[in-house]
Motif scaffolding. Structure first.
Motif, PDB file in Angstrom:
ATOM      1  N   SER A  15       0.786  -1.093   0.033  1.00 38.89           N
ATOM      2  CA  SER A  15      -0.145  -0.104  -0.139  1.00 38.89           C
ATOM      3  C   SER A  15       0.821   1.218  -0.169  1.00 38.89           C
ATOM      4  O   SER A  15       0.412   2.281  -0.593  1.00 38.89           O
ATOM      5  CB  SER A  15      -0.930   0.017   1.016  1.00 38.89           C
ATOM      6  N   HIS A  16       1.931   1.196   0.757  1.00 46.49           N
ATOM      7  CA  HIS A  16       2.837   2.391   0.636  1.00 46.49           C
ATOM      8  C   HIS A  16       3.431   2.760  -0.757  1.00 46.49           C
ATOM      9  O   HIS A  16       3.451   3.699  -1.284  1.00 46.49           O
ATOM     10  CB  HIS A  16       4.151   2.107   1.669  1.00 46.49           C
ATOM     11  N   ALA A  17       3.722   1.707  -1.463  1.00 52.05           N
ATOM     12  CA  ALA A  17       4.134   1.764  -2.850  1.00 52.05           C
ATOM     13  C   ALA A  17       2.865   2.438  -3.472  1.00 52.05           C
ATOM     14  O   ALA A  17       3.319   3.216  -4.401  1.00 52.05           O
ATOM     15  CB  ALA A  17       4.877   0.873  -3.455  1.00 52.05           C
ATOM     16  N   SER A  18       1.659   1.768  -3.779  1.00 49.51           N
ATOM     17  CA  SER A  18       0.828   2.052  -4.400  1.00 49.51           C
ATOM     18  C   SER A  18       0.397   3.656  -4.301  1.00 49.51           C
ATOM     19  O   SER A  18       0.234   4.090  -5.183  1.00 49.51           O
ATOM     20  CB  SER A  18      -0.412   1.032  -4.246  1.00 49.51           C
ATOM     21  N   ALA A  62       2.914  10.549  -6.813  1.00 52.06           N
ATOM     22  CA  ALA A  62       3.660  11.358  -7.633  1.00 52.06           C
ATOM     23  C   ALA A  62       3.371  11.108  -9.066  1.00 52.06           C
ATOM     24  O   ALA A  62       3.389  12.181  -9.846  1.00 52.06           O
ATOM     25  CB  ALA A  62       5.010  10.035  -7.500  1.00 52.06           C
ATOM     26  N   ALA A  63       2.754  10.064  -9.936  1.00 51.16           N
ATOM     27  CA  ALA A  63       2.201   9.988 -10.891  1.00 51.16           C
ATOM     28  C   ALA A  63       1.102  11.057 -11.479  1.00 51.16           C
ATOM     29  O   ALA A  63       1.161  11.405 -12.361  1.00 51.16           O
ATOM     30  CB  ALA A  63       1.597   8.418 -11.108  1.00 51.16           C
ATOM     31  N   SER A  64       0.153  11.039 -10.381  1.00 50.00           N
ATOM     32  CA  SER A  64      -0.789  12.135 -10.708  1.00 50.00           C
ATOM     33  C   SER A  64      -0.400  13.309 -10.755  1.00 50.00           C
ATOM     34  O   SER A  64      -0.886  14.090 -11.666  1.00 50.00           O
ATOM     35  CB  SER A  64      -2.101  11.779  -9.378  1.00 50.00           C
ATOM     36  N   LEU A  65       0.399  13.759  -9.860  1.00 45.94           N
ATOM     37  CA  LEU A  65       1.237  15.342  -9.855  1.00 45.94           C
ATOM     38  C   LEU A  65       1.813  15.271 -11.426  1.00 45.94           C
ATOM     39  O   LEU A  65       1.854  16.231 -11.969  1.00 45.94           O
ATOM     40  CB  LEU A  65       1.918  15.277  -8.839  1.00 45.94           C
ATOM     41  N   ILE A 112       0.538   3.814 -10.275  1.00 48.43           N
ATOM     42  CA  ILE A 112       0.682   4.407 -11.375  1.00 48.43           C
ATOM     43  C   ILE A 112      -0.698   4.356 -12.491  1.00 48.43           C
ATOM     44  O   ILE A 112      -1.285   5.294 -12.980  1.00 48.43           O
ATOM     45  CB  ILE A 112       1.727   3.990 -12.355  1.00 48.43           C
ATOM     46  N   VAL A 113      -1.423   3.075 -12.367  1.00 48.99           N
ATOM     47  CA  VAL A 113      -2.490   2.810 -13.129  1.00 48.99           C
ATOM     48  C   VAL A 113      -3.720   3.753 -12.397  1.00 48.99           C
ATOM     49  O   VAL A 113      -4.561   4.147 -13.102  1.00 48.99           O
ATOM     50  CB  VAL A 113      -2.900   1.456 -13.249  1.00 48.99           C
ATOM     51  N   SER A 114      -3.955   3.546 -11.050  1.00 48.57           N
ATOM     52  CA  SER A 114      -4.731   4.542 -10.324  1.00 48.57           C
ATOM     53  C   SER A 114      -4.673   6.012 -10.522  1.00 48.57           C
ATOM     54  O   SER A 114      -5.806   6.459 -10.969  1.00 48.57           O
ATOM     55  CB  SER A 114      -4.636   4.439  -8.845  1.00 48.57           C
ATOM     56  N   ALA A 115      -3.233   6.197 -10.731  1.00 54.93           N
ATOM     57  CA  ALA A 115      -3.304   7.723 -11.082  1.00 54.93           C
ATOM     58  C   ALA A 115      -3.779   8.171 -12.594  1.00 54.93           C
ATOM     59  O   ALA A 115      -4.313   9.030 -12.993  1.00 54.93           O
ATOM     60  CB  ALA A 115      -1.626   8.278 -10.964  1.00 54.93           C
ATOM     61  N   ALA A 116      -3.441   7.238 -13.487  1.00 49.89           N
ATOM     62  CA  ALA A 116      -3.477   7.322 -15.018  1.00 49.89           C
ATOM     63  C   ALA A 116      -5.346   7.183 -15.061  1.00 49.89           C
ATOM     64  O   ALA A 116      -5.725   8.418 -15.814  1.00 49.89           O
ATOM     65  CB  ALA A 116      -3.038   6.132 -15.693  1.00 49.89           C
ATOM     66  N   VAL A 117      -5.971   6.524 -14.373  1.00 45.03           N
ATOM     67  CA  VAL A 117      -7.390   6.580 -14.413  1.00 45.03           C
ATOM     68  C   VAL A 117      -7.807   7.823 -14.113  1.00 45.03           C
ATOM     69  O   VAL A 117      -8.861   8.435 -14.534  1.00 45.03           O
ATOM     70  CB  VAL A 117      -7.904   5.335 -13.605  1.00 45.03           C
TER      71      VAL A 117
END
Length: 191
Positions: free
Chosen positions: A112-115, A121-124, A168-173
């Motif tokens: 969970s820490h990594a996700s 980071a990816a969202s920003l 990263i996938v969560s951020a992209a979505v």
């Protein structure tokens, strides 16, 4: 195939976790604690509000949804589905590992820490990376936080790698949804 991958993951974990030094233990504990990062989050929210005013609302909500989605996929989908014990709960590894903090929940796949850190980071980066190239440093921060989970014996490397992918996938979505909403709003303002 799965057994071979699992054995490689365990060996890589033991190698990484075995590279500890006593002076680094308190630093890694601080890095791995979620509450350590609240001042950073407050500064980030303040910067977004100052820099983007009303637009910041959508950005902040996107960050919140991205992190929440990543956390829920990791904690409520993968961990109960996969049932992979954390290294600190694996009895056969107890004499070989260097645990630094209490072990935490029973299951560790995915981290969970990594996700959540990679989701942030990816969202920003996806929202603002072109305008603010320095945001790429968020990925280094997320990688350090993620590595700390291996250091404290809470996760295997594949737990962290899979958590990175979930984030990263969560951020992209979530950023995709934000952009769709922004386009619809812009189109409705034109008519």
């Amino acid at each position: 195939m799965i057994d071979k991958l699992n054995q490689l993951d365990i060996h890589f974990f033991l190698w990484l976790n075995g590279r500890y030094t006593p002076w680094l233990d308190p630093i890694m504990i601080w890095i791995t604690e979620r509450n350590s990062w609240f001042p950073l989050y407050a500064l980030l929210i303040g910067w977004l509000i100052f820099q983007y005013r009303r637009q910041a609302i959508g950005m902040i909500l996107t960050l919140i949804f991205s992190v929440a989605l990543a956390d829920q996929v990791a904690s409520s989908v993968f961990k109960p589905l996969i049932h992979r014990l954390r290294p600190c709960h694996e009895l056969s590894l107890q004499a070989l590992i260097h645990p630094v903090v209490e072990c935490g929940g029973q299951y560790g796949f995915v981290s969970s820490h990594a996700s959540t850190t990679f989701a942030l980071a990816a969202s920003l980066w996806l929202m603002l990376g072109k305008r603010h190239p320095w945001l790429r440093w968020g990925f280094l921060w997320a990688a350090i936080v993620s590595y700390s989970r291996i250091y404290v014996a809470a996760h295997y490397p594949l737990d962290v790698l899979a958590g990175t992918g979930v984030g990263i996938v969560s951020a992209a979505v979530c950023v995709f949804i934000l952009h769709r909403i922004q386009r619809r709003s812009a189109n409705s303002n034109l008519t």
